[in-house]
Design a protein around this motif. Sequence first.
Motif, PDB file in Angstrom:
ATOM      1  N   TRP A  53      -0.709 113.206 -38.356  1.00  0.00           N
ATOM      2  CA  TRP A  53      -1.891 113.592 -39.267  1.00  0.00           C
ATOM      3  C   TRP A  53      -2.286 114.871 -38.885  1.00  0.00           C
ATOM      4  CZ3 TRP A  53      -3.243 110.838 -43.127  1.00  0.00           C
ATOM      5  CH2 TRP A  53      -4.119 110.976 -43.761  1.00  0.00           C
ATOM      6  N   SER A  54      -2.407 115.243 -37.653  1.00  0.00           N
ATOM      7  CA  SER A  54      -2.863 116.628 -37.057  1.00  0.00           C
ATOM      8  C   SER A  54      -1.554 117.450 -37.061  1.00  0.00           C
ATOM      9  CB  SER A  54      -3.671 116.673 -35.958  1.00  0.00           C
ATOM     10  OG  SER A  54      -3.998 117.896 -35.564  1.00  0.00           O
ATOM     11  N   GLY A  55      -1.218 118.488 -37.757  1.00  0.00           N
ATOM     12  CA  GLY A  55      -0.151 119.245 -37.724  1.00  0.00           C
ATOM     13  C   GLY A  55       0.898 119.052 -38.929  1.00  0.00           C
ATOM     14  N   GLY A  56       1.021 117.766 -39.377  1.00  0.00           N
ATOM     15  CA  GLY A  56       1.806 117.593 -40.322  1.00  0.00           C
ATOM     16  C   GLY A  56       3.469 117.571 -40.312  1.00  0.00           C
ATOM     17  N   ASN A  57       3.881 117.490 -38.973  1.00  0.00           N
ATOM     18  CA  ASN A  57       5.133 117.384 -38.770  1.00  0.00           C
ATOM     19  C   ASN A  57       5.743 115.966 -39.384  1.00  0.00           C
ATOM     20  OD1 ASN A  57       3.481 118.422 -36.363  1.00  0.00           O
ATOM     21  ND2 ASN A  57       5.688 119.411 -36.064  1.00  0.00           N
TER      22      ASN A  57
END
Length: 119
Positions: A53-57
């Motif tokens: 969710w944080s960063g989108g990897n």
Amino acid sequence: QVQLVESGGGLVQAGDSLRLSCAASGRTFSSYVMGWFRQAPGKEREFVARIRWSGGNTYYADSVKGRFTISRDNAKNTMYLQMNSLKPEDTAVYYCAANIRGTSGADYWGQGTQVTVSS
């Protein structure tokens, strides 16, 4: 607790596209890995795709790589699964999941949405 609600399933023909949505609410999940699993009749549940969710990897199962795209909209607290070039073997109940561990488990699950691809 995290609540997950899927939508967007349906009946399509082979080669068509479909977009699933997963609306998330509850405790903060900004540090979670979220994603999608699916389960076809008579088969075990399998991992489809995940996104941090944080960063989108992102990470995909080989069976959907190049056809499916996972994304999220932070402002809407919503995750998506864009499914293109659908095949009959993609037919399954698709589940949204949060706090995924590897490709086999998660702490939170949605109720599932049916995707049926006719040949």
